[in-house]
Design a protein around this motif. Structure first.
Motif, PDB file in Angstrom:
ATOM      1  N   LEU A  78     -13.367   4.083   2.776  1.00  0.00           N
ATOM      2  CA  LEU A  78     -12.062   3.356   2.567  1.00  0.00           C
ATOM      3  C   LEU A  78     -11.808   2.919   1.221  1.00  0.00           C
ATOM      4  O   LEU A  78     -10.615   3.203   0.773  1.00  0.00           O
ATOM      5  CB  LEU A  78     -11.962   2.123   3.531  1.00  0.00           C
ATOM      6  N   HIS A  79     -12.533   2.050   0.790  1.00  0.00           N
ATOM      7  CA  HIS A  79     -12.710   2.019  -0.668  1.00  0.00           C
ATOM      8  C   HIS A  79     -12.337   3.200  -1.671  1.00  0.00           C
ATOM      9  O   HIS A  79     -11.635   2.880  -2.627  1.00  0.00           O
ATOM     10  CB  HIS A  79     -13.773   1.076  -1.355  1.00  0.00           C
ATOM     11  N   ASN A  80     -12.998   4.139  -1.333  1.00  0.00           N
ATOM     12  CA  ASN A  80     -12.743   5.473  -2.254  1.00  0.00           C
ATOM     13  C   ASN A  80     -11.421   5.850  -2.045  1.00  0.00           C
ATOM     14  O   ASN A  80     -10.650   5.867  -2.922  1.00  0.00           O
ATOM     15  CB  ASN A  80     -13.707   6.445  -1.518  1.00  0.00           C
ATOM     16  N   GLU A  81     -10.766   5.906  -0.722  1.00  0.00           N
ATOM     17  CA  GLU A  81      -9.374   6.365  -0.782  1.00  0.00           C
ATOM     18  C   GLU A  81      -8.422   5.043  -1.411  1.00  0.00           C
ATOM     19  O   GLU A  81      -7.560   5.633  -2.068  1.00  0.00           O
ATOM     20  CB  GLU A  81      -8.972   6.419   0.871  1.00  0.00           C
ATOM     21  N   LEU A  82      -8.419   4.127  -1.398  1.00  0.00           N
ATOM     22  CA  LEU A  82      -7.829   2.931  -1.746  1.00  0.00           C
ATOM     23  C   LEU A  82      -7.785   2.928  -3.324  1.00  0.00           C
ATOM     24  O   LEU A  82      -6.608   3.115  -4.126  1.00  0.00           O
ATOM     25  CB  LEU A  82      -8.296   1.629  -1.264  1.00  0.00           C
ATOM     26  N   CYS A  83      -9.011   3.326  -3.905  1.00  0.00           N
ATOM     27  CA  CYS A  83      -9.054   3.457  -5.359  1.00  0.00           C
ATOM     28  C   CYS A  83      -8.358   4.774  -5.966  1.00  0.00           C
ATOM     29  O   CYS A  83      -7.862   4.789  -6.918  1.00  0.00           O
ATOM     30  CB  CYS A  83     -10.602   3.420  -5.815  1.00  0.00           C
ATOM     31  N   SER A  84      -8.846   5.876  -5.164  1.00  0.00           N
ATOM     32  CA  SER A  84      -8.297   7.172  -5.769  1.00  0.00           C
ATOM     33  C   SER A  84      -6.802   7.313  -5.844  1.00  0.00           C
ATOM     34  O   SER A  84      -6.061   7.559  -6.635  1.00  0.00           O
ATOM     35  CB  SER A  84      -8.816   8.314  -4.841  1.00  0.00           C
ATOM     36  N   GLU A  85      -5.948   6.752  -4.610  1.00  0.00           N
ATOM     37  CA  GLU A  85      -4.602   6.669  -4.658  1.00  0.00           C
ATOM     38  C   GLU A  85      -4.243   5.700  -5.544  1.00  0.00           C
ATOM     39  O   GLU A  85      -3.116   5.850  -6.155  1.00  0.00           O
ATOM     40  CB  GLU A  85      -4.181   6.088  -3.122  1.00  0.00           C
ATOM     41  N   ALA A  86      -4.743   4.430  -5.659  1.00  0.00           N
ATOM     42  CA  ALA A  86      -4.425   3.653  -7.103  1.00  0.00           C
ATOM     43  C   ALA A  86      -4.350   4.152  -8.008  1.00  0.00           C
ATOM     44  O   ALA A  86      -3.093   4.027  -8.896  1.00  0.00           O
ATOM     45  CB  ALA A  86      -5.071   2.200  -6.637  1.00  0.00           C
ATOM     46  N   LEU A  87      -5.355   4.922  -8.352  1.00  0.00           N
ATOM     47  CA  LEU A  87      -5.350   5.625  -9.695  1.00  0.00           C
ATOM     48  C   LEU A  87      -4.443   6.628  -9.894  1.00  0.00           C
ATOM     49  O   LEU A  87      -3.459   6.728 -11.176  1.00  0.00           O
ATOM     50  CB  LEU A  87      -6.817   6.082  -9.977  1.00  0.00           C
ATOM     51  N   ASN A 114      -1.426   6.504  -8.670  1.00  0.00           N
ATOM     52  CA  ASN A 114      -0.014   6.095  -8.736  1.00  0.00           C
ATOM     53  C   ASN A 114       0.068   4.911  -9.670  1.00  0.00           C
ATOM     54  O   ASN A 114       0.944   4.102  -9.711  1.00  0.00           O
ATOM     55  CB  ASN A 114       0.318   5.443  -7.260  1.00  0.00           C
ATOM     56  N   ASN A 115      -0.906   4.573 -10.385  1.00  0.00           N
ATOM     57  CA  ASN A 115      -1.108   3.693 -11.616  1.00  0.00           C
ATOM     58  C   ASN A 115      -0.976   2.272 -10.944  1.00  0.00           C
ATOM     59  O   ASN A 115       0.092   1.563 -11.401  1.00  0.00           O
ATOM     60  CB  ASN A 115       0.125   4.011 -12.593  1.00  0.00           C
ATOM     61  N   MET A 149       0.982  -1.134   0.070  1.00  0.00           N
ATOM     62  CA  MET A 149       0.012  -0.034  -0.010  1.00  0.00           C
ATOM     63  C   MET A 149       0.872   1.355   0.045  1.00  0.00           C
ATOM     64  O   MET A 149       2.052   1.257   0.468  1.00  0.00           O
ATOM     65  CB  MET A 149      -1.057  -0.010   1.170  1.00  0.00           C
ATOM     66  N   THR A 150       0.294   2.294  -0.609  1.00  0.00           N
ATOM     67  CA  THR A 150       1.115   3.566  -0.365  1.00  0.00           C
ATOM     68  C   THR A 150       0.844   4.035   0.775  1.00  0.00           C
ATOM     69  O   THR A 150       0.058   3.633   1.676  1.00  0.00           O
ATOM     70  CB  THR A 150       0.642   4.561  -1.499  1.00  0.00           C
ATOM     71  N   GLU A 151       1.421   5.080   1.260  1.00  0.00           N
ATOM     72  CA  GLU A 151       1.238   5.790   2.726  1.00  0.00           C
ATOM     73  C   GLU A 151       0.033   6.239   3.031  1.00  0.00           C
ATOM     74  O   GLU A 151      -0.421   6.073   4.048  1.00  0.00           O
ATOM     75  CB  GLU A 151       2.447   6.788   2.789  1.00  0.00           C
ATOM     76  N   LYS A 152      -0.534   6.899   1.749  1.00  0.00           N
ATOM     77  CA  LYS A 152      -1.956   7.427   1.843  1.00  0.00           C
ATOM     78  C   LYS A 152      -2.791   6.211   2.058  1.00  0.00           C
ATOM     79  O   LYS A 152      -3.868   6.233   2.911  1.00  0.00           O
ATOM     80  CB  LYS A 152      -2.291   8.320   0.946  1.00  0.00           C
ATOM     81  N   GLN A 153      -2.617   5.274   1.268  1.00  0.00           N
ATOM     82  CA  GLN A 153      -3.606   3.987   1.504  1.00  0.00           C
ATOM     83  C   GLN A 153      -3.727   3.433   2.916  1.00  0.00           C
ATOM     84  O   GLN A 153      -4.601   3.108   3.386  1.00  0.00           O
ATOM     85  CB  GLN A 153      -3.394   3.026   0.590  1.00  0.00           C
ATOM     86  N   PHE A 154      -2.460   3.135   3.441  1.00  0.00           N
ATOM     87  CA  PHE A 154      -2.503   2.624   4.507  1.00  0.00           C
ATOM     88  C   PHE A 154      -2.642   3.427   5.732  1.00  0.00           C
ATOM     89  O   PHE A 154      -3.195   2.955   6.633  1.00  0.00           O
ATOM     90  CB  PHE A 154      -0.862   2.135   4.835  1.00  0.00           C
ATOM     91  N   GLN A 155      -2.485   4.961   5.658  1.00  0.00           N
ATOM     92  CA  GLN A 155      -3.321   5.669   6.726  1.00  0.00           C
ATOM     93  C   GLN A 155      -4.615   5.680   6.532  1.00  0.00           C
ATOM     94  O   GLN A 155      -5.291   5.737   7.885  1.00  0.00           O
ATOM     95  CB  GLN A 155      -2.752   7.155   6.286  1.00  0.00           C
TER      96      GLN A 155
END
Length: 251
Positions: A159-168, A170-171, A1-7
């Protein structure tokens, strides 16, 4: 996970744990209602040890883990609520789900490492249908079942919103959210509050899929029947189309 995803995940985990503690301490006689309802339903005796169940498997998730899927079951059953477990989908249904992903490595999902497993409510019942009777037995229990669904749906969607947004951004792989078990998602079902709240809160509704539950092999049988009707598609394509079919039919 990225830092923001884990937070985002860590904040969700902490808040969820606190809510379960609050619901547990604020609810009187819930365990008695759960035991009585199970006995009336002719379920063999078992000890009700945790009337409201936090999934302790969440505590093992770290920043190094890649989350590819959020799996939302119904509610904790007999095995899940035992103090020695306090984990979701650890009974037969969970073993079937685990086996499905193990036998289909092309999905790149380890059910116990790459999936966040949650429920529509953390309130225990021996069988999901018994939540109706528990709710009818006490205004306090009825309010808890509804309140916990709304909280879980809002928190899970965020949570899903944050995980998806950050994934997009960071590719990275964009995780899906699977609602597993759709019988009670209908407008008059016990989980109708969850359904509507999730839909209203989700920013990535296209990543939400709906399937039969793993229990009694319903997920596997349903998927197998769908694949027979769509022989020209691979497993991933069939999962996508089946999940959309059930979502559109129910919601």
């Amino acid at each position: 996970m990225t830092e923001k995803q884990f937070q985002a995940f860590d904040s969700f985990r902490s808040a969820f744990k606190k809510e379960v503690q609050r619901w547990s301490s604020a609810t009187q006689n819930l365990s008695s209602l759960q035991a009585l309802t199970a006995a009336e339903g002719k379920v063999p005796f078992y000890p009700v040890e945790n009337p409201v169940v936090y999934n302790t498997a969440l505590d093992a998730i770290s920043k190094e883990d890649e989350i590819r899927l959020l799996v939302i079951g119904d509610n904790p059953g007999k095995e899940e609520q035992l103090s020695k477990n306090q984990k979701y989908l650890v009974g037969l249904a969970g073993k079937i789900g685990e086996k499905f992903f193990r036998e289909n490595p092309e999905l790149a999902v380890d059910f116990r490492k790459n999936a966040i497993i949650l429920n529509k409510t953390p309130v225990h019942s021996a069988k999901t249908a018994m939540l109706y009777k528990i709710a009818k037995s006490s205004v306090e229990a009825e309010n808890l079942i509804k309140e916990s669904q709304i909280w879980m749906a809002e928190a899970t969607a965020r949570l899903h919103n944050e995980l998806c947004s950050e994934a997009l951004k960071n590719n990275l792989y964009v995780p899906q959210l699977w609602l597993v078990g759709y019988g009670e998602l209908k407008p008059k079902g016990i989980f109708s509050a969850y359904t509507q709240t999730l839909k209203n809160t989700s920013q990535y509704w296209d990543k939400v899929k709906v399937y039969q539950h793993f229990s009694m092999n319903r997920f596997t049988i349903d998927l197998g029947d769908w694949q027979k009707k769509n022989p020209g598609k691979n497993l991933t394509e069939n999962l996508e189309s089946l999940g959309e079919f059930h979502k559109n039919a129910l919601m």
